[in-house]
Design a protein around this motif. Structure first.
Motif, PDB file in Angstrom:
ATOM      1  N   LEU A  97      -2.985   4.839  -2.483  1.00 42.60           N
ATOM      2  CA  LEU A  97      -3.841   5.621  -1.948  1.00 42.60           C
ATOM      3  C   LEU A  97      -3.059   6.835  -1.375  1.00 42.60           C
ATOM      4  CD1 LEU A  97      -5.198   2.655   0.143  1.00 42.60           C
ATOM      5  CD2 LEU A  97      -6.302   3.763  -1.894  1.00 42.60           C
ATOM      6  N   ILE A  98      -2.927   7.839  -2.381  1.00 42.41           N
ATOM      7  CA  ILE A  98      -1.687   8.812  -2.229  1.00 42.41           C
ATOM      8  C   ILE A  98      -2.625  10.114  -2.403  1.00 42.41           C
ATOM      9  CG2 ILE A  98       0.401   7.853  -2.852  1.00 42.41           C
ATOM     10  CD1 ILE A  98       0.064   8.999  -5.450  1.00 42.41           C
ATOM     11  N   GLY A  99      -3.944  10.027  -2.130  1.00 38.50           N
ATOM     12  CA  GLY A  99      -4.690  11.353  -1.971  1.00 38.50           C
ATOM     13  C   GLY A  99      -5.452  11.554  -3.265  1.00 38.50           C
ATOM     14  N   ALA A 100      -5.983  12.611  -3.371  1.00 36.99           N
ATOM     15  CA  ALA A 100      -6.831  13.230  -4.783  1.00 36.99           C
ATOM     16  C   ALA A 100      -6.859  14.425  -4.921  1.00 36.99           C
ATOM     17  CB  ALA A 100      -8.268  12.546  -4.194  1.00 36.99           C
ATOM     18  N   ILE A 151       0.804  -1.204   0.033  1.00 34.84           N
ATOM     19  CA  ILE A 151      -0.012  -0.088  -0.171  1.00 34.84           C
ATOM     20  C   ILE A 151       1.008   1.117   0.207  1.00 34.84           C
ATOM     21  CG2 ILE A 151      -1.752   1.464   1.410  1.00 34.84           C
ATOM     22  CD1 ILE A 151      -2.637  -1.338   2.627  1.00 34.84           C
ATOM     23  N   VAL A 152       0.703   1.910  -0.951  1.00 41.72           N
ATOM     24  CA  VAL A 152       1.109   3.406  -0.713  1.00 41.72           C
ATOM     25  C   VAL A 152       0.471   4.524  -0.303  1.00 41.72           C
ATOM     26  CG1 VAL A 152       2.691   4.979  -2.482  1.00 41.72           C
ATOM     27  CG2 VAL A 152       2.550   2.545  -2.975  1.00 41.72           C
ATOM     28  N   GLY A 153       0.845   5.190   0.590  1.00 46.69           N
ATOM     29  CA  GLY A 153       0.152   6.196   1.178  1.00 46.69           C
ATOM     30  C   GLY A 153       0.211   6.102   2.841  1.00 46.69           C
ATOM     31  N   GLY A 154      -0.086   7.361   3.263  1.00 48.41           N
ATOM     32  CA  GLY A 154       0.000   7.454   4.778  1.00 48.41           C
ATOM     33  C   GLY A 154      -1.157   8.029   5.497  1.00 48.41           C
ATOM     34  N   GLY A 155      -2.290   8.144   4.679  1.00 45.19           N
ATOM     35  CA  GLY A 155      -3.577   9.028   5.194  1.00 45.19           C
ATOM     36  C   GLY A 155      -4.584   7.807   5.776  1.00 45.19           C
ATOM     37  N   ASN A 156      -5.700   8.189   6.088  1.00 40.87           N
ATOM     38  CA  ASN A 156      -6.580   7.020   6.925  1.00 40.87           C
ATOM     39  C   ASN A 156      -7.080   6.075   5.748  1.00 40.87           C
ATOM     40  OD1 ASN A 156      -6.898   8.488   9.154  1.00 40.87           O
ATOM     41  ND2 ASN A 156      -8.787   9.356   9.008  1.00 40.87           N
ATOM     42  N   SER A 157      -7.266   6.362   4.380  1.00 38.04           N
ATOM     43  CA  SER A 157      -7.462   5.556   3.449  1.00 38.04           C
ATOM     44  C   SER A 157      -6.441   4.348   3.219  1.00 38.04           C
ATOM     45  CB  SER A 157      -7.866   6.006   2.048  1.00 38.04           C
ATOM     46  OG  SER A 157      -6.923   6.595   1.778  1.00 38.04           O
ATOM     47  N   ALA A 158      -5.547   4.642   3.458  1.00 38.50           N
ATOM     48  CA  ALA A 158      -4.384   3.838   3.393  1.00 38.50           C
ATOM     49  C   ALA A 158      -4.432   2.977   4.849  1.00 38.50           C
ATOM     50  CB  ALA A 158      -2.693   4.364   3.495  1.00 38.50           C
ATOM     51  N   GLY A 159      -4.512   3.466   5.913  1.00 39.77           N
ATOM     52  CA  GLY A 159      -4.605   2.884   7.168  1.00 39.77           C
ATOM     53  C   GLY A 159      -5.811   1.638   7.223  1.00 39.77           C
ATOM     54  N   GLN A 160      -6.832   2.098   6.775  1.00 43.25           N
ATOM     55  CA  GLN A 160      -8.068   1.318   6.674  1.00 43.25           C
ATOM     56  C   GLN A 160      -7.699   0.319   5.742  1.00 43.25           C
ATOM     57  OE1 GLN A 160     -10.920   4.325   5.397  1.00 43.25           O
ATOM     58  NE2 GLN A 160     -11.312   5.033   7.330  1.00 43.25           N
ATOM     59  N   ALA A 161      -6.954   0.419   4.514  1.00 41.69           N
ATOM     60  CA  ALA A 161      -6.949  -0.586   3.731  1.00 41.69           C
ATOM     61  C   ALA A 161      -5.959  -1.662   4.221  1.00 41.69           C
ATOM     62  CB  ALA A 161      -6.298  -0.233   2.582  1.00 41.69           C
ATOM     63  N   ALA A 162      -5.025  -1.249   4.863  1.00 44.77           N
ATOM     64  CA  ALA A 162      -3.954  -2.232   5.531  1.00 44.77           C
ATOM     65  C   ALA A 162      -4.642  -2.928   6.495  1.00 44.77           C
ATOM     66  CB  ALA A 162      -2.713  -1.028   6.287  1.00 44.77           C
ATOM     67  N   THR A 163      -5.335  -2.545   7.469  1.00 44.09           N
ATOM     68  CA  THR A 163      -6.181  -3.325   8.436  1.00 44.09           C
ATOM     69  C   THR A 163      -6.963  -4.308   7.856  1.00 44.09           C
ATOM     70  OG1 THR A 163      -7.595  -1.650   9.043  1.00 44.09           O
ATOM     71  CG2 THR A 163      -5.580  -1.580  10.305  1.00 44.09           C
ATOM     72  N   PHE A 164      -7.677  -3.715   7.094  1.00 39.01           N
ATOM     73  CA  PHE A 164      -8.496  -4.470   6.322  1.00 39.01           C
ATOM     74  C   PHE A 164      -8.070  -5.900   5.653  1.00 39.01           C
ATOM     75  CE2 PHE A 164     -10.901  -5.648   2.185  1.00 39.01           C
ATOM     76  CZ  PHE A 164     -12.132  -5.768   2.481  1.00 39.01           C
ATOM     77  N   LEU A 165      -7.004  -5.481   4.939  1.00 35.99           N
ATOM     78  CA  LEU A 165      -6.079  -6.735   4.306  1.00 35.99           C
ATOM     79  C   LEU A 165      -5.636  -7.688   5.125  1.00 35.99           C
ATOM     80  CD1 LEU A 165      -4.814  -4.660   1.328  1.00 35.99           C
ATOM     81  CD2 LEU A 165      -6.669  -6.268   1.231  1.00 35.99           C
ATOM     82  N   ALA A 166      -4.771  -7.051   6.127  1.00 39.56           N
ATOM     83  CA  ALA A 166      -4.149  -7.854   7.282  1.00 39.56           C
ATOM     84  C   ALA A 166      -5.253  -8.817   8.107  1.00 39.56           C
ATOM     85  CB  ALA A 166      -3.381  -6.961   8.273  1.00 39.56           C
ATOM     86  N   ASP A 167      -6.472  -8.150   8.426  1.00 44.15           N
ATOM     87  CA  ASP A 167      -7.351  -8.951   9.150  1.00 44.15           C
ATOM     88  C   ASP A 167      -7.914 -10.196   8.449  1.00 44.15           C
ATOM     89  OD1 ASP A 167      -7.080  -7.318  11.310  1.00 44.15           O
ATOM     90  OD2 ASP A 167      -9.001  -6.225  10.865  1.00 44.15           O
ATOM     91  N   ARG A 168      -7.636 -10.121   7.078  1.00 44.32           N
ATOM     92  CA  ARG A 168      -8.080 -11.085   6.247  1.00 44.32           C
ATOM     93  C   ARG A 168      -6.907 -12.145   5.848  1.00 44.32           C
ATOM     94  NH1 ARG A 168     -11.434  -7.424   6.604  1.00 44.32           N
ATOM     95  NH2 ARG A 168     -13.679  -7.680   6.251  1.00 44.32           N
ATOM     96  N   GLY A 169      -5.892 -11.925   6.596  1.00 44.97           N
ATOM     97  CA  GLY A 169      -4.766 -13.091   6.394  1.00 44.97           C
ATOM     98  C   GLY A 169      -3.586 -12.504   5.403  1.00 44.97           C
TER      99      GLY A 169
END
Length: 573
Positions: free
Chosen positions: A472-475, A384-402
């Protein structure tokens, strides 16, 4: 799903665990409250009450006898559930207008109560308890249908750009579907053979009921599914809401519920960025969080319930004054006429400057984790590229799924742009590694993404094995279509109210009016901006929803007593 209750109390459709609320049947009191809205009809064995692919149907309650809910796959009958007395037959499409995914056939003769859809809407509006039961079950049944793979079938090659486009549109708009790869799945050949088409015709979409679409456009797919509509020529709406993210959906709910005829316009689908967010955990009223997908789905049903017209997919490409209102020009040459406009087009994803990125777009490179939910296999690694909330949400979402996840951040830590609760969750998750002062330099692979090359601040390189890269580097604001019509700040966001300066009300066209600009109003009277697209906005879901509702209020103020006052009944010029 077309079934109503206790028949699901075992393992449910396709072995899925079932929420106990799904297994509730109508009580005697609820049934009696429904009777005045419908008619009792006798049934005979083998009678089909509705059929998969139907574009409209009635709300049906089983009084006596039983009904089998089924569908067909490549001509083979597949029984999904049985329903008995007290169960009601309804899919989510009864609220959204989408086509049916199942068939209901009478197994044992008896009787049913048939309530027309227009009368069901009256029930939902006036009986809160019954409305909650019907609506909540409709949502849960949609999820069970998806688990049972009972939606449309998309058959094509995984690397095909058109197949990816079709799949992404279906996923973004929460249209239940299953993808079958012609190169790896024998079931794809069976479906192609049953419908008399070859792999050369792919991608194809097989709708429930058997209709076959050959490489449909997004609009053709939407219409075939019964989702969205085209603008009616000559119709003048009270308000056109451009954008169907949180701000646009909120604005649509409030304008439509106030009796203003409302057209909601979006080029790709409903939900905006929130529809592709894995989970929102800091939205008021959802103590354990809510998925962006669920948030968007519920908002759309609410918009349609109040009678708004959903114009999807239809991208706005221009805005200009027209008579006493405005014309929103759409791609393809159509025009939407409205007496006022709310611009809620949000922002679009920024691109990453990395070698090979375009080659793997949709083949391992994504801009939301939702887009890749069918792509990642068990244990696949992700970057995941990015340091915002969307990146954090994606990281935990994927990690929680193994999945092992590497987060690549240009800065020195996450605190500059990420909420503390996400930082804590990342720190507690051993499957997530954070690389600071780094950037993605290149992506590599044969046919699809296999490796990501990361460069650190001193020029060192590291190659990461990865099946997916999420950018996920912003918009940036989605305003080019309105440039020249509304005033923008130096970054392209729309200026409104006080943001336009203290002399705004002395400049045309305001200098000749009895009032100055409302809050959230642009340089054009009756044109408002809400959500992320607005200069000075907070860039949070809650604030976007709030601004959408505030803009709706000022639309009502602007239009005053000139409103048609008839929800869902646009005027014609």
């Amino acid at each position: 799903m077309g079934q109503g209750g206790d028949d699901l109390s075992a393992e449910g459709v396709a072995g899925a665990a079932v929420d106990p609320a799904v297994a509730r049947r109508l009580t005697a009191e609820q049934l009696e409250s429904l009777r005045p809205y419908g008619k009792v009809r006798r049934t005979v064995a083998g009678q089909v009450l509705f059929r998969e692919g139907d574009r409209s149907y009635d709300f049906i309650v089983i009084l006596t006898g039983s009904v089998t809910v089924l569908d067909h796959e490549a001509g083979e009958r597949r029984e999904l559930a049985d329903a008995g007395p007290g169960d009601f037959l309804a899919e989510l499409g009864i609220l959204t207008g989408e086509r049916l995914f199942t068939t209901a056939a009478v197994a044992a003769p008896g009787s049913v109560l048939v309530v027309p859809v227009e009368r069901l809407r009256a029930v939902i509006a006036h009986d809160q308890a019954l409305a909650d039961l019907i609506v909540q079950n409709a949502f849960r049944r949609r999820r069970l249908l998806a688990q049972a793979r009972a939606g449309m079938q998309i058959v094509g090659s995984r690397p095909s750009a058109d197949a990816r486009r079709i799949r992404q549109f279906a996923a973004r708009n929460r249209l239940p579907h299953v993808f079958l790869d012609v190169e790896t799945e024998p079931a794809a050949d069976a479906i192609l053979g049953h419908h008399g088409v070859s792999a050369a015709d792919a991608p194809i979409v097989v709708m429930r009921g058997g209709e076959v679409l050959r490489n449909p456009s997004n609009a053709e797919l939407a219409r075939a599914a019964g989702f969205g509509s085209d603008p009616a020529p000559g119709t003048v709406y009270d308000v056109a809401v451009v954008g169907a993210g949180p701000a646009g959906l909120a604005a649509s709910v409030y304008t439509a519920s106030e009796g203003l005829t409302t057209a909601t316009i979006d080029g790709s689908g409903v939900g905006g960025q929130i529809g592709t967010t894995s989970r929102i955990e800091n939205y008021l009223g959802f103590p354990v969080g809510v998925s962006g997908d669920e948030f968007a789905e519920r908002a759309v049903v609410q918009v349609l319930r109040f009678g708004a017209t959903l114009l999807v997919p239809a991208a706005a490409v221009g805005l200009s004054p027209q008579g006493h209102g405005y014309a929103v020009e759409l791609d393809g040459g159509n025009m939407v006429l409205a007496r006022s406009v709310i611009v809620a087009t949000g922002v679009k994803y920024r691109q990453l400057d990395a070698t090979g990125l375009e080659r793997f777009d949709g083949l391992g490179v994504f801009y939301t984790p939702i887009a890749a939910q069918d792509e990642l296999g068990p244990g696949d690694e992700a970057v995941i590229v990015g340091g915002g909330n969307s990146a954090g949400q994606a990281a935990t979402f994927l990690a929680d799924r193994g999945h092992a996840v590497t987060v690549v951040v240009r800065g020195g830590d996450l605190r500059a742009s990420m909420s503390e609760y996400l930082i804590e969750r990342i720190a507690e998750q051993p499957a997530i590694e954070v690389l600071c002062h780094c950037a993605v330099e290149a992506v590599e692979g044969r046919g699809r993404l296999e490796r990501v090359v990361v460069r650190d601040a001193i020029g060192g390189r590291r190659t990461l094995e990865a099946a997916a890269l999420f950018v996920l580097i912003g918009a940036e604001p989605h305003t080019p279509w309105a440039r020249g019509a509304v005033e923008l700040d130096s970054d392209g966001f729309i200026l409104t109210g006080a943001e336009r300066g203290s002399t705004a009300e002395r400049r045309p066209p305001w200098d000749g009016m009895e009032r100055g600009p409302y809050q959230l109003e642009t340089n054009l009277p009756g044109v408002f901006a809400a959500g992320d697209v607005r200069s000075g906005s907070v860039k949070r879901v809650a604030s976007a929803v709030g601004e959408g509702s505030i803009a709706a209020h000022f639309v009502s103020e602007h239009l005053g007593s000139r409103s048609t006052g008839v929800p869902g009944s646009p005027r014609r010029s």
